[in-house]
Structure formats: structure tokens, C-alpha cells
Design an enzyme around this catalytic site. Structure first.
Site, PDB file in Angstrom:
ATOM      1  N   GLU A 190       0.841  -1.213   0.000  1.00  0.00           N
ATOM      2  CA  GLU A 190       0.000   0.000   0.000  1.00  0.00           C
ATOM      3  C   GLU A 190       0.871   1.256   0.000  1.00  0.00           C
ATOM      4  O   GLU A 190       0.907   2.012   0.962  1.00  0.00           O
ATOM      5  CB  GLU A 190      -0.983  -0.021   1.170  1.00  0.00           C
ATOM      6  CG  GLU A 190      -1.970  -1.173   1.030  1.00  0.00           C
ATOM      7  CD  GLU A 190      -2.975  -1.279   2.162  1.00  0.00           C
ATOM      8  OE1 GLU A 190      -3.398  -0.240   2.684  1.00  0.00           O
ATOM      9  OE2 GLU A 190      -3.340  -2.418   2.514  1.00  0.00           O
ATOM     10  N   GLU A 298      -5.435 -10.530  -1.791  1.00  0.00           N
ATOM     11  CA  GLU A 298      -6.246 -10.367  -0.567  1.00  0.00           C
ATOM     12  C   GLU A 298      -7.741 -10.329  -0.916  1.00  0.00           C
ATOM     13  O   GLU A 298      -8.502  -9.526  -0.387  1.00  0.00           O
ATOM     14  CB  GLU A 298      -5.839  -9.088   0.179  1.00  0.00           C
ATOM     15  CG  GLU A 298      -4.368  -9.041   0.530  1.00  0.00           C
ATOM     16  CD  GLU A 298      -3.979  -7.876   1.438  1.00  0.00           C
ATOM     17  OE1 GLU A 298      -4.858  -7.239   2.042  1.00  0.00           O
ATOM     18  OE2 GLU A 298      -2.764  -7.599   1.524  1.00  0.00           O
TER      19      GLU A 298
HETATM   20  O1  G3I Z   1      -3.436  -9.254  18.690  1.00  0.00           O
HETATM   21  C1  G3I Z   1      -4.046  -8.117  19.318  1.00  0.00           C
HETATM   22  C2  G3I Z   1      -4.688  -8.545  20.574  1.00  0.00           C
HETATM   23  O2  G3I Z   1      -3.686  -8.968  21.477  1.00  0.00           O
HETATM   24  C3  G3I Z   1      -5.480  -7.372  21.158  1.00  0.00           C
HETATM   25  O3  G3I Z   1      -6.174  -7.796  22.281  1.00  0.00           O
HETATM   26  C4  G3I Z   1      -6.491  -6.868  20.123  1.00  0.00           C
HETATM   27  C5  G3I Z   1      -7.254  -5.644  20.641  1.00  0.00           C
HETATM   28  O4  G3I Z   1      -7.589  -4.771  19.599  1.00  0.00           O
HETATM   29  O5  G3I Z   1      -5.789  -6.478  18.976  1.00  0.00           O
HETATM   30  C6  G3I Z   1      -5.088  -7.563  18.381  1.00  0.00           C
HETATM   31  O6  G3I Z   1      -4.399  -7.103  17.261  1.00  0.00           O
HETATM   32  C7  G3I Z   1      -5.181  -6.822  16.131  1.00  0.00           C
HETATM   33  C8  G3I Z   1      -4.704  -7.732  15.001  1.00  0.00           C
HETATM   34  O7  G3I Z   1      -5.381  -7.397  13.812  1.00  0.00           O
HETATM   35  C9  G3I Z   1      -4.944  -9.216  15.283  1.00  0.00           C
HETATM   36  O8  G3I Z   1      -6.310  -9.466  15.401  1.00  0.00           O
HETATM   37  C10 G3I Z   1      -4.992  -5.385  15.771  1.00  0.00           C
HETATM   38  O9  G3I Z   1      -5.561  -4.557  16.767  1.00  0.00           O
HETATM   39  C11 G3I Z   1      -5.635  -5.088  14.430  1.00  0.00           C
HETATM   40  O10 G3I Z   1      -5.288  -3.774  14.029  1.00  0.00           O
HETATM   41  C12 G3I Z   1      -5.112  -6.070  13.399  1.00  0.00           C
HETATM   42  O11 G3I Z   1      -5.811  -5.826  12.205  1.00  0.00           O
HETATM   43  C13 G3I Z   1      -5.184  -6.331  11.033  1.00  0.00           C
HETATM   44  C14 G3I Z   1      -4.961  -5.175  10.070  1.00  0.00           C
HETATM   45  O12 G3I Z   1      -4.475  -5.672   8.832  1.00  0.00           O
HETATM   46  C15 G3I Z   1      -3.950  -4.177  10.626  1.00  0.00           C
HETATM   47  O13 G3I Z   1      -2.696  -4.768  10.796  1.00  0.00           O
HETATM   48  C16 G3I Z   1      -6.113  -7.378  10.415  1.00  0.00           C
HETATM   49  O14 G3I Z   1      -6.184  -8.525  11.255  1.00  0.00           O
HETATM   50  C17 G3I Z   1      -5.573  -7.796   9.046  1.00  0.00           C
HETATM   51  O15 G3I Z   1      -6.511  -8.645   8.414  1.00  0.00           O
HETATM   52  C18 G3I Z   1      -5.375  -6.553   8.195  1.00  0.00           C
HETATM   53  O16 G3I Z   1      -4.827  -6.977   6.981  1.00  0.00           O
HETATM   54  C19 G3I Z   1      -4.620  -5.948   5.996  1.00  0.00           C
HETATM   55  C20 G3I Z   1      -3.356  -6.292   5.240  1.00  0.00           C
HETATM   56  O17 G3I Z   1      -2.286  -6.459   6.149  1.00  0.00           O
HETATM   57  C21 G3I Z   1      -3.023  -5.213   4.203  1.00  0.00           C
HETATM   58  N1  G3I Z   1      -4.160  -4.999   3.315  1.00  0.00           N
HETATM   59  C22 G3I Z   1      -5.431  -4.731   3.972  1.00  0.00           C
HETATM   60  C23 G3I Z   1      -5.766  -5.853   4.956  1.00  0.00           C
HETATM   61  C24 G3I Z   1      -7.132  -5.659   5.564  1.00  0.00           C
HETATM   62  O18 G3I Z   1      -7.194  -4.477   6.272  1.00  0.00           O
END
Ligand code: G3I
Length: 392
Positions: A190, A298
Site C-alpha cells: 500500500e 487479498e
Molecule cells: O493481537 C491483538 C490482541 O492482542 C489485542 O487484544 C487486540 C485488541 O484490539 O488487537 C489484536 O491485534 C489486532 C490484530 O489485527 C490481530 O487481530 C490489531 O488490533 C488489528 O489492528 C489487526 O488488524 C489487522 C490489520 O491488517 C492491521 O494490521 C487485520 O487482522 C488484518 O486482516 C489486516 O490486513 C490488511 C493487510 O495487512 C493489508 N491490506 C489490507 C488488509 C485488511 O485491512
């Protein structure tokens, strides 16, 4: 859910927003007046394909038969805690993408703490089950929603040389650790602003104007055998981003930078409309002409009041066929099944108001249902894999 015919009142603010984005002028006028309009009623869902309990299910078999990859994004915790997930991944897919395990925010949450456990789990699972691995992602540039995968301590390093050391050392360490085990990396993710094709301002600017090339060089030095990819979102709706991708990849290739592939994420979450016919195949063909591989990395197609299950099926078929017809080498979905989509999380919906406005909760955007059974969309992708001619 398909639609047959009936009459409803259409005057809500949400409906007006929907009509604005969909851009259908007749519907727009009806919605704006709050008039009673005749629209479709629910029709039967498309027939579901039979469940698969074979060791290799039709999706994986069709991909292997065609010599391409079909993948799913996975989390280590889900593979460990849910045997049904592990089973579905090994039967339906030929590749896994680390959904979060290889983001620097997870791998290196503090300067002295390296958290290899989740990535080790995913990579070991892939090796045991003869799956390939897409390592996602070393440098997520666009900071929209502050979700760019950088740990806070790294983002806060305002001194350019400290930032440079932290990033480049981390990239070397991560790629080097999985040398020969992770097949390909989303090195840069991105890069461009929405909706225009200009490079997004970000913490990575501290590396200097040519940092994209530098990141690819550092990753290549850490594992000369790995494929290195650029990964971008919403190229199917914003042609300027596709143009910018083509220009950048062309420049990197001309300069001998080790870039081997371009991922088109294909999160279809901005509007219920299908991508314009030819938008996917056209971009894939332009990128392939530069000598790089291209993949859908994705894929997800959420449902909502304006996107029925039949339309989901048709979009999966259309986009997969377009991609394959232009020479794509991978189709990866963003989650093993509907129970694991990230599109239903509060964070995603806050970061993408159009997702919240248009699409249902649950949005059921993937190929396997909440019980990990193949959906009609799965059958459509299998058919596209089996029937789409390869480019000459
Ligand atoms: O693991 C922590 C957990 O310990 C905590 O309790 C919880 C509370 O919010 O958060 C957890 O982490 C989260 C993580 O996902 C695992 O579930 C993060 O807050 C959350 O921001 C994270 O979101 C991910 C997001 O990217 C940001 O990194 C999504 O799972 C993931 O599917 C998403 O993937 C992105 C690709 O990397 C790039 N393209 C877009 C795609 C979708 O947004």
C-alpha cells in the site's frame, strides 16, 4: 440473496449515500425524493457445491492442475487452536499468507523483543503440509487508520539514521530468518494514496526518496532466492493507482531493482458495483509486460443490501477469470472462511466507512462458509480455474 420484484420506501439518508456512490442516476432520483419505488425482492440463493472431505479438494486440485497458487491469509492462533481450520487450509489451498504474524508490529514489538512464535508456527505448518508461503508484509507504507504494521517505537524514531537502522536491520533479520522457507514477500504494501497514484507520505520517507528500491535490495540480500513483491489496494476502482504501479515497476525493472511480482489485493469493499469489465485483466497485462508476476493477494467480496450472493458469485468468477486470462499466477483470499474475515471487525469498519455503509455484518465475503464448507463462490472460482484459457 437474489431479487425478484416488489415495492419499498427508499427515503433514508443511508440509501441516499448508497445511491451517490453507486452512481446510478435513476435510483439516485428515487432515493432523493423518498418516494415509494419498486425494487427487487429476495430470490433463492445460488446452489451450494457439495462439501469436500477429500485430502485434496477441487480448489487446490484445480490450482495445482493449472500450475498456479490458491492461498488464504491465516493467523497462527487459528491454526493452533482450531483443527478444523488447519484441516480446511491443507485441503482447499496450496499457499498461506501470514495475515499479521510477519508485520514488524508483531515480530518486533520493542527494540529488544523479537516475537517469532506466530510466524514460526505458520511457516512450520506450511512446510508440514506442502504449502507455499507469502510473507506479508515488511513495509506497509500508507498510514491511513494508523494500521501500517509498524510498531509504535519504530514509527516514533524521528532521527533518520535511527529509523534507517531499525527498519533495515529488521527487514534483514526477518527475511534472513526464513531464507529458503518463505517463497515470496510483500516487501512494500500500500504505497499509494487513495484515490490518486501519488506515493503516500509516511514514516518511510525518513529513508530518503528511493527507499522502495532500497527495501527491495535489502530483502534480496537477505534471501537471494525469494520472490519480492509490491502489493497494492483498490487498483480495480482507482485507475490512477494502476497507472502509478505500472510506472513505478517499469522504473524499478529498468534500474535492475530485484522486484519479481505485483499483488493486487482486490478488497471489493468500496462499492457494491462489480469492477469494470477489463479493469483487472488490463492492469494485469500491463504489469506482466514489464516481466513481473501478478497475483490477486487479498480477495474478499462482502455481501450487503446491494450485493447479493449471486452477485458475489459472479464477481468472484469475473475477477478470477480476468486475472487468469491475463496470466495471473495466484489467487489468494483474505481469510480461510467467513468466520475469519477481518471485514467484520470494528477496526476495519471504522477505517472504511463505505464498508460499514454498504455491507452487512456479518459480510460473509469468502469462499468457505462459517462452517468451512465450500460456497457457490468457491465453485465459481474452481470453474474459472478449470476453464479460463491461459494467455498465448
Ligand atoms: O493481537 C491483538 C490482541 O492482542 C489485542 O487484544 C487486540 C485488541 O484490539 O488487537 C489484536 O491485534 C489486532 C490484530 O489485527 C490481530 O487481530 C490489531 O488490533 C488489528 O489492528 C489487526 O488488524 C489487522 C490489520 O491488517 C492491521 O494490521 C487485520 O487482522 C488484518 O486482516 C489486516 O490486513 C490488511 C493487510 O495487512 C493489508 N491490506 C489490507 C488488509 C485488511 O485491512
Amino acid at each position: 440473496m437474489g431479487r425478484l420484484g416488489g415495492c419499498v420506501n427508499t427515503g433514508s439518508a443511508r440509501s441516499r449515500l448508497v445511491s451517490w456512490v453507486v452512481g446510478v442516476s435513476v435510483i439516485s432520483m428515487l432515493f432523493a425524493t423518498g418516494a415509494t419505488a419498486c425494487v427487487a425482492l429476495p430470490a433463492p440463493a445460488p446452489p451450494q457445491p457439495p462439501d469436500c472431505t477429500d485430502p485434496v479438494c477441487p480448489l487446490a486440485a484445480a490450482a495445482r492442475g493449472r500450475g498456479i497458487r490458491v492461498g488464504a491469509a491465516v493467523e497462527a492462533d487459528d491454526l493452533i487452536s482450531n483443527p478444523a481450520v488447519a484441516d480446511a487450509v491443507r485441503r482447499h489451498f496450496t499457499s498461506v499468507t501470514t495475515e499479521n504474524a510477519l508485520k514488524l508490529s508483531v515480530v518486533r514489538p520493542s527494540p529488544t523483543l523479537w516475537n517469532w512464535g506466530p510466524a514460526d508456527t505458520v511457516v512450520a505448518f506450511a512446510e508440514t503440509n506442502d504449502l507455499e508461503v507469502r510473507g506479508h508484509t515488511l513495509a506497509w507504507v500508507n498510514e491511513s487508520g494508523s494500521q501500517n504494521g509498524l510498531p509504535a517505537w519504530m514509527r516514533d524514531l524521528n532521527d533518520p539514521s535511527e529509523f534507517r537502522t531499525a527498519i533495515l536491520d529488521s527487514v534483514s533479520a526477518v527475511v534472513g530468518r526464513y531464507q529458503g522457507r518463505v517463497d515470496r514477500w510483500d516487501v512494500v504494501n500500500e504505497l499509494f494514496e487513495y484515490p490518486v497514484g501519488v506515493q503516500a507520505p509516511s514514516a518511510f520517507d525518513r529513508l530518503g526518496p528511493d527507499y522502495v528500491a532500497e527495501l527491495f535490495e535489502v530483502a534480496h540480500a537477505a534471501d537471494p532466492g525469494a520472490e519480492l513483491w509490491l502489493n497494492e489496494v483498490f487498483t480495480e476502482v482507482f485507475p490512477a493507482k494502476g497507472d502509478a504501479l505500472v510506472a513505478l515497476v517499469s522504473s524499478l525493472r529498468d534500474r535492475g531493482v530485484p522486484i519479481h511480482g505485483v499483488g493486487l489485493q482486490t478488497h471489493l469493499t468500496l462499492s457494491p458495483a462489480a469492477p469494470n469489465p477489463g479493469s483487472v485483466s488490463g492492469l494485469v497485462a500491463r504489469l506482466r509486460a514489464l516481466g513481473v508476476e501478478v497475483a490477486i493477494t487479498e480477495f474478499d467480496v462482502p455481501l450487503g443490501p446491494l450485493r447479493t450472493e449471486q452477485q458475489q458469485v459472479d464477481i468472484y468468477r469475473q475477477v478470477t477469470a480476468e486475472c487468469l486470462s491475463a496470466g495471473c499466477t495466484e489467487i489468494t483470499v483474505w481469510g480461510v472462511g467467513d468466520a475469519f474475515t477481518t471485514l467484520d471487525t470494528a477496526g476495519q469498519r471504522q477505517n472504511n466507512p463505505l464498508l460499514a455503509a454498504f455491507f452487512s455484518l456479518p459480510s460473509t465475503p469468502l469462499l468457505l462458509d462459517v462452517n468451512l464448507r465450500p460456497k457457490a463462490a468457491y465453485a465459481a472460482v474452481v470453474a474459472a480455474l478449470q476453464r479460463t484459457p491461459t494467455p498465448g
